[in-house]
Scaffold this active site. Structure first.
Site, short mmCIF file in Angstrom:
data_model
loop_
_atom_site.label_atom_id
_atom_site.label_comp_id
_atom_site.label_asym_id
_atom_site.label_seq_id
_atom_site.Cartn_x
_atom_site.Cartn_y
_atom_site.Cartn_z
N LYS A 179 0.88 -1.17 0.00
CA LYS A 179 0.00 0.00 0.00
C LYS A 179 0.91 1.22 0.00
O LYS A 179 1.44 1.62 1.04
CB LYS A 179 -0.88 -0.03 1.25
CG LYS A 179 -2.21 0.68 1.13
CD LYS A 179 -2.12 2.17 0.84
CE LYS A 179 -1.77 2.99 2.04
NZ LYS A 179 -1.50 4.42 1.70
N GLY A 232 6.80 5.07 8.65
CA GLY A 232 6.03 6.31 8.67
C GLY A 232 6.08 6.95 10.04
O GLY A 232 7.08 6.82 10.76
N SER A 233 5.00 7.60 10.42
CA SER A 233 5.00 8.37 11.66
C SER A 233 4.71 7.49 12.89
O SER A 233 4.14 6.41 12.75
CB SER A 233 3.94 9.47 11.57
OG SER A 233 2.66 8.89 11.44
N GLU A 254 9.25 0.98 11.34
CA GLU A 254 10.37 1.89 11.15
C GLU A 254 9.79 3.29 11.20
O GLU A 254 9.19 3.77 10.25
CB GLU A 254 11.01 1.60 9.79
CG GLU A 254 12.35 2.26 9.66
CD GLU A 254 12.67 2.54 8.22
OE1 GLU A 254 12.73 3.74 7.89
OE2 GLU A 254 12.81 1.58 7.45
N CYS A 288 13.82 9.77 7.32
CA CYS A 288 13.65 9.35 8.71
C CYS A 288 14.97 9.40 9.47
O CYS A 288 14.99 9.71 10.65
CB CYS A 288 13.02 7.97 8.79
SG CYS A 288 13.81 6.78 7.71
N GLU A 388 10.42 15.39 15.50
CA GLU A 388 10.84 15.28 14.10
C GLU A 388 10.19 16.42 13.29
O GLU A 388 8.96 16.50 13.21
CB GLU A 388 10.36 13.93 13.58
CG GLU A 388 10.93 13.55 12.25
CD GLU A 388 10.52 12.14 11.83
OE1 GLU A 388 9.36 11.75 12.05
OE2 GLU A 388 11.38 11.44 11.26
P1 NAD Z 1 1.88 8.48 7.95
O1 NAD Z 1 2.60 7.70 8.99
O2 NAD Z 1 0.47 8.83 8.24
O3 NAD Z 1 1.89 7.70 6.54
C1 NAD Z 1 2.77 6.62 6.22
C2 NAD Z 1 1.98 5.53 5.51
O4 NAD Z 1 0.98 5.03 6.37
C3 NAD Z 1 1.24 5.99 4.24
O5 NAD Z 1 1.24 4.94 3.28
C4 NAD Z 1 -0.19 6.19 4.75
O6 NAD Z 1 -1.16 6.07 3.74
C5 NAD Z 1 -0.30 5.05 5.74
N1 NAD Z 1 -1.34 5.23 6.76
C6 NAD Z 1 -1.85 6.39 7.24
N2 NAD Z 1 -2.80 6.14 8.16
C7 NAD Z 1 -2.90 4.80 8.29
C8 NAD Z 1 -3.68 3.93 9.09
N3 NAD Z 1 -4.59 4.39 9.95
N4 NAD Z 1 -3.50 2.61 8.97
C9 NAD Z 1 -2.58 2.10 8.12
N5 NAD Z 1 -1.82 2.87 7.32
C10 NAD Z 1 -1.96 4.21 7.40
O7 NAD Z 1 2.75 9.77 7.65
P2 NAD Z 1 2.28 11.16 6.97
O8 NAD Z 1 1.00 11.67 7.55
O9 NAD Z 1 2.35 10.97 5.52
O10 NAD Z 1 3.48 12.12 7.48
C11 NAD Z 1 3.42 12.68 8.79
C12 NAD Z 1 4.78 12.68 9.45
O11 NAD Z 1 5.25 11.35 9.61
C13 NAD Z 1 5.91 13.36 8.70
O12 NAD Z 1 5.88 14.72 8.85
C14 NAD Z 1 7.11 12.72 9.32
O13 NAD Z 1 7.45 13.34 10.52
C15 NAD Z 1 6.65 11.31 9.57
N6 NAD Z 1 7.09 10.38 8.48
C16 NAD Z 1 8.17 9.60 8.73
C17 NAD Z 1 8.62 8.76 7.74
C18 NAD Z 1 9.81 7.89 7.95
O14 NAD Z 1 10.52 7.61 7.00
N7 NAD Z 1 10.01 7.39 9.17
C19 NAD Z 1 7.99 8.71 6.50
C20 NAD Z 1 6.86 9.49 6.28
C21 NAD Z 1 6.43 10.33 7.31
#
Ligand code: NAD
Length: 485
Positions: A179, A232-233, A254, A288, A388
């Site tokens: 996804k 992600g976050s 991660e 990250c 972050e």
């Molecule tokens: P996020 O964590 O919401 O998104 C990451 C992934 O998770 C995306 O594919 C998203 O569609 C998916 N996702 C979102 N909600 C979900 C849920 N309820 N269940 C399952 N999957 C879900 O991140 P974001 O909102 O795009 O970014 C916000 C902050 O997160 C950024 O500003 C940054 O600080 C952090 N971030 C960190 C990384 C990293 O490499 N560690 C990457 C992206 C964002």
């Protein structure tokens, strides 16, 4: 699907390109100028269910069970070749989608190819053990695939992370459902399209595009998923873990970081300056493992940040397609998030050494370009040095003793990466041994890099390791067999 600059064929499910009946679509924008790049399907529960069920069927099929490890490896080597054969197109697409400079996307393409090669070589070397239990018993272990793996991909390194996910899942004999992030799904779809002619059994590899709260949540909560990898976050990571808990499914998380570069007075200054700069401006700080905190010995700070600021001011800022040093941040939403941190800095009287402002570019008014920024004398416990920011914003905190440096470096909720800069070998290892983080770079720094080195966090940066041989643990499960003779 509607005609736009990048044509997308749909979600890839069970070896077919599917556009959901309801024609619900997500607009994908170019961060460089805010223009519309593509439409992708807004897949949800229904498409995820179709993909997971297809993956389950394919995983248990005779076709996949008899697909030898050697042939899995061969297929992955071919994928690496295809990636290199399409490197210009993939790099262009990654830059259009994520905004990063073309040279950085080209590195991502090469890293993607190398993931495939690395795990191709491992496919037929996933070994078990024999255990000397007692005479008359032959006891051995087999590392079996874990089953259906759900991969939730972030928006900052989509191609690298999709390649890492697909290559290891297939090498270990699993079936995968990916996804991608709603903002940057294009190279994941392209990668799968390029791999189509390789002849993977239908259903072994699937991609469902969609929003996190719909498709992402449906994937992490699906009862037929056997393992989830999430990047992600922290907040979303918690949600993913909660849904996995309902199904007793292991997860690899991660999450973010607030990684320090710890610079001692006896460092080789030229190299330290080069990497401190690179580790915060790469991908506009949206990494990250970005080196987002400079933790520096007080006696050399003024001189060091003066040179660092001068180097930052030299950086060219502009669209990734024109290959400037610093591209735009992903979106208005990300820009506003960064701005709120900068607002706080101003409110709290933090000294902005350089940067801190948006750069408006004629013709690219809907692209969000931000100057590389240094925030000086940020107290170690301050919100700006703890959270972050995910932009090209570096905080500076000073120390006077080695103990103090370690305490500051460890003093955040995160623990992903650290850089240590000193010419004193004993000190370098002493400090490395006390850092609470998953990876330490001594006298260099590899934000986002490394294929063979295990990568992952301590504390709120997550758990489990991706990359290298270590990651095989997530994708296999051990069966013990004891035979009495
Ligand atoms: P996020 O964590 O919401 O998104 C990451 C992934 O998770 C995306 O594919 C998203 O569609 C998916 N996702 C979102 N909600 C979900 C849920 N309820 N269940 C399952 N999957 C879900 O991140 P974001 O909102 O795009 O970014 C916000 C902050 O997160 C950024 O500003 C940054 O600080 C952090 N971030 C960190 C990384 C990293 O490499 N560690 C990457 C992206 C964002």
């Amino acid at each position: 699907m509607k005609a736009v600059e990048v044509q997308v064929r749909g979600c890839y499910i069970n070896g077919e390109w599917i556009v959901p009946n309801n024609e619900r679509l997500i607009e994908v924008k170019n961060p460089g100028d805010g223009s519309l790049l593509a439409f992708v399907p807004r897949g949800d529960k229904e498409e995820i269910d179709l993909a997971v069920k297809g993956a389950k069927k394919a995983f248990h099929s005779t076709e996949w069970k008899t697909f030898s490890p050697y042939n899995r490896g061969k297929l992955l080597y071919q994928a690496a070749e295809i990636i290199r054969g399409n490197k210009e197109e993939l790099a262009r697409l990654e830059t259009l989608d994520v905004g990063k400079p073309l040279t950085q996307s080209a590195v991502d393409v090469e890293v993607a190819a190398r993931y495939f090669e690395y795990y191709a070589g491992i496919a037929d070397k996933i070994l078990g053990e024999t255990i000397p239990v007692e005479p008359g018993i032959i006891d051995y272990t087999v590392r079996e695939p874990i089953g259906i793996v759900g991969h939730i991909i972030p928006w900052n390194y989509p191609l690298q992370i999709a390649a890492r996910s697909i290559s290891i899942s297939i090498a270990t004999g699993n079936a995968a459902v990916l996804k991608p992030a709603e903002d940057t799904p294009l190279t994941t779809l392209k990668l799968v399209e390029l791999m189509e002619p390789l002849g993977l059994p239908k259903g072994i590899l699937n991609v469902v595009t969609g929003y996190g709260y719909e498709a992402g949540a449906a994937l992490s909560g699906h009862p037929d998923i056997n393992h989830i990898t999430f990047t992600g976050s922290v907040e979303t990571g918690k949600r993913v873990m909660e849904s996995a808990a309902q199904n007793i499914v292991p997860v690899t998380l991660e999450l973010g970081g607030k990684s320090p570069n710890i610079v001692f007075a006896d460092c080789y200054e030229k190299e330290a300056l080069k990497w401190v700069l690179k580790s915060i401006v790469q991908n506009a700080g949206q990494t990250c493992s970005a080196g987002s905190r400079l933790v520096i010995e007080k006696s050399i700070k003024e001189n060091f940040i003066r040179k660092l600021a001068a180097a930052m001011e030299e950086l060219s800022i502009g669209p990734g397609m024109e290959n400037h040093d610093l591209g735009p941040v992903l979106s208005k939403k990300q820009f506003e998030r960064i701005q709120s941190f900068l607002y706080l800095a101003k409110q709290d009287g933090i000294r902005i050494v350089t940067g801190g402002e948006r750069k408006l570019l004629e013709g690219y008014e809907l692209g969000y370009y931000l100057q590389a920024t240094i925030l000086d004398n940020v107290p170690a416990g301050h919100y700006l040095a703890q959270e972050e920011i995910f932009g090209p914003v570096l905080t500076v905190t000073t120390f006077q003793t080695e103990e103090e440096a370690i305490e500051i470096a460890n003093g955040t909720p995160y623990g992903l990466v650290a850089g240590v800069w000193t010419e004193n070998g004993g000190r370098a290892h002493r400090v490395a041994s006390q850092l609470q983080c998953g990876q330490v770079f001594i006298n260099h720094y590899g934000a986002g890099g490394g294929i063979a080195q295990p990568f992952g966090g301590y504390k709120k940066s997550g758990f489990g390791r991706e990359k290298g041989l270590e990651a095989l643990r997530n994708y296999t499960q051990v069966k013990n067999v004891a035979l009495k003779y």
